[in-house]
Design a protein around this motif. Structure first.
Motif, PDB file in Angstrom:
ATOM      1  N   UNK A   1       0.833  -1.196   0.000  1.00  0.00           N
ATOM      2  CA  UNK A   1       0.000   0.000   0.000  1.00  0.00           C
ATOM      3  C   UNK A   1       0.874   1.254   0.000  1.00  0.00           C
ATOM      4  N   UNK A   2       1.975   1.176   0.726  1.00  0.00           N
ATOM      5  CA  UNK A   2       2.870   2.329   0.841  1.00  0.00           C
ATOM      6  C   UNK A   2       3.626   2.555  -0.466  1.00  0.00           C
ATOM      7  N   UNK A   3       4.213   1.483  -1.002  1.00  0.00           N
ATOM      8  CA  UNK A   3       4.987   1.560  -2.242  1.00  0.00           C
ATOM      9  C   UNK A   3       4.581   0.363  -3.101  1.00  0.00           C
ATOM     10  N   UNK A   4       3.494   0.535  -3.894  1.00  0.00           N
ATOM     11  CA  UNK A   4       2.991  -0.605  -4.680  1.00  0.00           C
ATOM     12  C   UNK A   4       4.086  -1.194  -5.571  1.00  0.00           C
ATOM     13  N   UNK A   5       4.214  -2.514  -5.541  1.00  0.00           N
ATOM     14  CA  UNK A   5       5.175  -3.190  -6.411  1.00  0.00           C
ATOM     15  C   UNK A   5       6.568  -3.319  -5.832  1.00  0.00           C
ATOM     16  N   UNK A   6       6.832  -2.687  -4.693  1.00  0.00           N
ATOM     17  CA  UNK A   6       8.186  -2.718  -4.137  1.00  0.00           C
ATOM     18  C   UNK A   6       8.579  -4.135  -3.727  1.00  0.00           C
TER      19      UNK A   6
ATOM     20  N   UNK B   1       4.294  14.820  -4.918  1.00  0.00           N
ATOM     21  CA  UNK B   1       5.637  14.275  -4.688  1.00  0.00           C
ATOM     22  C   UNK B   1       6.716  15.292  -5.015  1.00  0.00           C
ATOM     23  N   UNK B   2       7.747  15.306  -4.247  1.00  0.00           N
ATOM     24  CA  UNK B   2       8.958  16.033  -4.592  1.00  0.00           C
ATOM     25  C   UNK B   2       9.925  15.119  -5.330  1.00  0.00           C
ATOM     26  N   UNK B   3      11.087  15.670  -5.664  1.00  0.00           N
ATOM     27  CA  UNK B   3      12.108  14.907  -6.388  1.00  0.00           C
ATOM     28  C   UNK B   3      12.703  13.835  -5.466  1.00  0.00           C
ATOM     29  N   UNK B   4      12.727  12.566  -5.890  1.00  0.00           N
ATOM     30  CA  UNK B   4      13.307  11.513  -5.040  1.00  0.00           C
ATOM     31  C   UNK B   4      14.779  11.787  -4.736  1.00  0.00           C
ATOM     32  N   UNK B   5      15.195  11.405  -3.544  1.00  0.00           N
ATOM     33  CA  UNK B   5      16.582  11.603  -3.097  1.00  0.00           C
ATOM     34  C   UNK B   5      17.152  10.228  -2.747  1.00  0.00           C
TER      35      UNK B   5
ATOM     36  N   UNK C   1       9.085   3.041  -7.704  1.00  0.00           N
ATOM     37  CA  UNK C   1       9.178   4.471  -7.393  1.00  0.00           C
ATOM     38  C   UNK C   1       8.699   5.308  -8.577  1.00  0.00           C
ATOM     39  N   UNK C   2       9.015   4.861  -9.782  1.00  0.00           N
ATOM     40  CA  UNK C   2       8.523   5.560 -10.971  1.00  0.00           C
ATOM     41  C   UNK C   2       6.991   5.568 -10.972  1.00  0.00           C
ATOM     42  N   UNK C   3       6.409   4.406 -10.655  1.00  0.00           N
ATOM     43  CA  UNK C   3       4.935   4.311 -10.630  1.00  0.00           C
ATOM     44  C   UNK C   3       4.355   5.163  -9.501  1.00  0.00           C
TER      45      UNK C   3
END
Lengths: 223, 223
Positions: B129-134, B191-195, B210-212
């Motif tokens: 739920x937090x990060x689908x597909x992770x 969302x901001x830019x991933x770090x 993360x892309x999704x």
């Protein structure tokens, strides 16, 4: 600790769940959010409702029809309340599901609600917090409007603040595949395009207060 | 009711505070948010903490170190809890301070927490739920990780949902200056830019999950 996104080479360090004792950090959190959750006990059962608030000095001013009923009752009985304000600041993408997490800041204030001494000033403060400067563009609250509202005060005497910031846990020997990307995806509220009301005449310019409001946070890209 | 921002001539209509009885609207709210506020009674006093959750069917799965202590106690004693999920959807800019307001959706679920039957599946559901597909990109939870966590379940049996949507009140004879702009400024998380984390090798591509994730909400403009 702020995530900086401008330089690709910047890396997030980890700063895990911890209690925050910095008063300025508390003020920043409270002044950044618009809604908190008021919890109380009613007939032995927990109740919780979202409520708008404004921080003025070391008081939280509360007001909101949503929780009007039980908040007023809590004032009358001097019942203890807890008021939580939370900012979700990002999703922490670790190299295991277990370590995946969220960055956040959260404060819970405990105390009792009291009526404010000057409801007119308190209502103005609440409105000014929601849309700074709007008071100069519209008529003042009428006596009837003020009389029909009760603004409550929760002193920031007993507050616990916690925060998590930074990147995922990267403990050695955690069995995680280091070739996989890990990091943080920041999350923040952003404004969308303002939409005029039905009775706003065509070509009416957006007032200064709304223009300033839009500048106060990032603006959502037009989709 | 969704605010549409694409056409300047579109105007928001008012739909004030009201109870929502549409189950799909409840699911949409719960599936859009990541964090709720769990309230309980401890020694007669109200407590409230933010907690991550995932909706699976008609259950909310809860899990979060922040509230771990009292949530576990609430399970053991079968104490009643209330869990609130709120989405702040916009600021309502009226032509009086009194009518200024916020658009929101909010649900409060009442019940008792229970341990889940299958903690491994529940933890996977929470992570997905937090990060689908992770889950496809990283190792599975270890037996020790699962054993060290307790996932709790709150059935969505007794839920009250409320919402406010649309523009400001524009009652006749309210003494408001109709030449002033009024309307709604929508608000939504972006969302901001991933770090990347410290140990992520340079040039590591962002994983599909993360892309999704980034596509699932608007992206904050780079400042």
């Amino acid at each position: 600790m702020t995530l900086t996104n401008d330089a690709p080479a910047r890396r997030v360090r980890r700063l895990a769940d911890r209690q925050v004792t910095d008063r300025d950090a508390l003020y920043r959190l409270l002044d950044d959010q618009l809604v908190g959750h008021l919890a109380a006990v009613a007939d032995g059962m927990p109740i919780v409702v979202p409520m708008a608030y404004a921080r003025v000095g070391d008081d939280l001013l509360l007001h909101g029809s949503t929780g009007g009923g039980f908040a007023l009752r809590a004032v009358e009985t001097r019942a203890p309340v807890a008021f939580a304000v939370t900012s979700l600041d990002g999703v922490v993408v670790a190299r295991s599901l277990y370590d995946s997490s969220m960055n956040y800041r959260s404060a819970v204030a405990y105390g009792t609600l009291e009526p404010v001494d000057d409801p007119t000033a308190a209502l103005d403060a609440l409105a000014d917090r929601l849309i700074p400067g709007r008071g100069a563009e519209v008529r003042a609250n009428t006596r009837r409007e003020v009389a029909g509202t009760r603004v409550l005060r929760l002193a920031l005497d007993d507050v616990v603040m916690k925060a998590r910031a930074g990147g995922p846990s990267e403990a050695p020997d955690d069995g995680e595949d280091r070739s996989v990307w890990a990091g943080v995806v920041p999350l923040a509220p952003a404004w969308g395009e303002p939409v005029a009301s039905e009775l706003t005449p065509e070509q009416t310019p957006m007032p200064e207060s709304v223009v300033a409001l839009m500048r106060s946070r990032a603006r959502l890209p037009t989709l």
